[in-house]
Write an enzyme that holds these catalytic residues in place. Structure first.
Site, PDB file in Angstrom:
ATOM      1  N   ASP A  91      21.328  32.218  -5.099  1.00  0.00           N
ATOM      2  CA  ASP A  91      21.047  31.797  -6.472  1.00  0.00           C
ATOM      3  C   ASP A  91      19.646  31.218  -6.634  1.00  0.00           C
ATOM      4  O   ASP A  91      19.041  31.329  -7.695  1.00  0.00           O
ATOM      5  CB  ASP A  91      22.037  30.691  -6.891  1.00  0.00           C
ATOM      6  CG  ASP A  91      23.396  31.244  -7.279  1.00  0.00           C
ATOM      7  OD1 ASP A  91      23.556  32.482  -7.292  1.00  0.00           O
ATOM      8  OD2 ASP A  91      24.299  30.430  -7.566  1.00  0.00           O
ATOM      9  N   HIS A 133      21.953  21.598 -13.370  1.00  0.00           N
ATOM     10  CA  HIS A 133      22.662  21.592 -12.080  1.00  0.00           C
ATOM     11  C   HIS A 133      21.877  20.938 -10.952  1.00  0.00           C
ATOM     12  O   HIS A 133      22.458  20.580  -9.923  1.00  0.00           O
ATOM     13  CB  HIS A 133      22.998  23.022 -11.644  1.00  0.00           C
ATOM     14  CG  HIS A 133      23.919  23.751 -12.570  1.00  0.00           C
ATOM     15  ND1 HIS A 133      25.157  23.253 -12.932  1.00  0.00           N
ATOM     16  CD2 HIS A 133      23.795  24.952 -13.213  1.00  0.00           C
ATOM     17  CE1 HIS A 133      25.749  24.123 -13.756  1.00  0.00           C
ATOM     18  NE2 HIS A 133      24.941  25.144 -13.955  1.00  0.00           N
ATOM     19  N   GLY A 141      22.345  26.313  -8.799  1.00  0.00           N
ATOM     20  CA  GLY A 141      22.580  27.102 -10.024  1.00  0.00           C
ATOM     21  C   GLY A 141      21.314  27.452 -10.789  1.00  0.00           C
ATOM     22  O   GLY A 141      21.258  27.282 -12.000  1.00  0.00           O
ATOM     23  N   ASP A 168      26.440  24.370 -22.591  1.00  0.00           N
ATOM     24  CA  ASP A 168      26.289  25.503 -21.680  1.00  0.00           C
ATOM     25  C   ASP A 168      27.682  25.934 -21.196  1.00  0.00           C
ATOM     26  O   ASP A 168      28.597  25.110 -21.103  1.00  0.00           O
ATOM     27  CB  ASP A 168      25.437  25.053 -20.492  1.00  0.00           C
ATOM     28  CG  ASP A 168      24.952  26.208 -19.631  1.00  0.00           C
ATOM     29  OD1 ASP A 168      23.789  26.610 -19.798  1.00  0.00           O
ATOM     30  OD2 ASP A 168      25.742  26.697 -18.789  1.00  0.00           O
TER      31      ASP A 168
HETATM   32 ZN   LIG Z   1      25.206  28.166 -17.790  1.00  0.00          ZN
END
Ligand SMILES: [Zn+2]
Length: 371
Positions: A91, A133, A141, A168
């Site tokens: 990620d 995050h 993230g 979100d």
């Molecule tokens: Zn998101």
């Protein structure tokens, strides 16, 4: 008329995390160009951000993490990338210029916070922010530095009470963790249930600790939640808590990955539902700092955040997208046109799941605020 500022410059969208990475920074440029085509900056401020100074990053992040991001950003090989949750295939791939880009996203949120807190504008929008995050000592993230936490800290350090509302599709875990023991920040996150979506946290029972008990509020949703259910839950939970908390300032994370076309999540919101939530947010507190966040379908991001900025700056953009933008990118309509057909079996689960969550918040959290 409300005074609005848009914090952005083109340099914030030129980097590439990795050719096949789902987060394409160019979505920011697309949003900016669409707003530009609508003439959005003729009567609102367009402000270029600067990279945040290192001491600002250190208000939340550890010194060795900040140093590691700097080294990885320069392509220096001696850093143990995995120790900070970076990897080429995962990620969070390290990329050239990562430090500058990430520090500028923080600088943009700090600038938005300053413009609003100083009373220069009523609302400021940093579409490059909302990186909710990121942890003190590792990336997570797609988020390197947590601009939301750092901006909120700058406000709290000025003695202000902050309500943070995160819409979100993913739980705002980094922001929640930062203020979990604090009663200076009311932290509300609406997101897809962690059983089905990263990062896995965000259950109703996560309500804060110590002085912060009751100041973390989480509502998880079942996959296939639609506009109607989401808006209902939002109006049941958010206005009563925010009004009781009486914040000086509102900070929102406006990730638009709740859209039905988003490739990473399972919500069924349309631009209608998303705009409805933004209108509710606008009614809450006069001083408002808006941050971007997730959103992985390019056209949706540009349309959703253009609509959001329209609410902030009090412009009802025509639905037909200006021809210059149509010719460049092929998008014709600002708002979703289609009536969504949602599997009734899925809908049958989404509504009672949301009702159960709302009921639990009212039973567990509301009494802590005398509601
Ligand atoms: Zn998101």
């Amino acid at each position: 008329m409300r005074r609005a500022a848009f914090v952005y410059e083109e340099a914030q969208s030129r980097h590439v995390l990795r050719e096949d990475h789902v987060l394409q920074p160019n979505r920011l440029q697309l949003t900016y160009e669409l707003l530009q085509c609508y003439g959005a900056f003729e009567d609102s401020l367009l402000v270029a951000p600067k990279a945040a100074e290192e001491d600002k990053l250190l208000s939340f992040h550890t010194a060795d993490y900040v140093a590691a991001v700097k080294s990885l950003s320069r392509g220096e090989g001696h850093v143990d990338a995995a120790a900070y949750n970076f990897s080429d295939e995962g990620d969070n791939p390290p990329y050239e210029g990562m430090y500058e880009v990430s520090a500028t996203a923080v600088g943009a949120s700090l600038l938005a916070a300053e413009l609003v807190a100083d009373g220069q504008v009523d609302v400021a929008f940093n579409i490059s922010g909302g990186l909710h995050h990121a942890a003190p000592n590792y990336a997570s993230g797609f988020c390197v530095f947590n601009d939301a936490v750092i901006a909120i800290l700058s406000l709290v350090n000025r003695g202000l009470k902050v309500a943070y509302v995160d819409i979100d599709a993913h739980h705002g875990d980094g922001v929640q963790d930062a203020f979990y023991a604090s009663d200076r920040v009311l932290n509300i996150s609406f997101h897809e249930w962690g059983r089905y979506l990263f990062p896995g946290s965000g259950e109703v029972r996560e309500i804060g600790v110590g002085a912060g008990t009751g100041y973390s509020v989480n509502l998880p949703f079942f996959p296939f939640t639609d506009d109607q259910v989401y808006l209902w839950a939002f109006t049941e939970v958010v206005p009563p808590l925010v009004q009781r908390f009486k914040p000086d300032i509102l900070v929102t994370q406006l990730g638009c990955d709740t859209h039905y076309l988003d490739p990473l999540t399972h919500f069924m919101l349309t631009t209608e539902g998303y705009t409805g939530v933004i209108k509710e947010l606008k009614r809450l507190v006069p001083k408002w700092i808006a941050l971007g966040g997730g959103g992985y379908e390019m056209g949706v991001v540009a349309r959703a955040w253009t609509l959001a900025y329209g609410v902030m700056a009090e412009h009802d953009w025509p639905d037909e997208i200006p021809s210059a933008f149509q010719e460049r990118y092929g998008l014709k309509r600002l708002r979703d046109q289609a009536e969504l057909i949602i599997d009734t079996k899925m809908r049958e689960q989404a509504r009672p799941f949301a009702e159960g969550g709302v009921e639990e918040i009212k039973r567990v959290v509301f009494p802590l605020h005398g509601l």
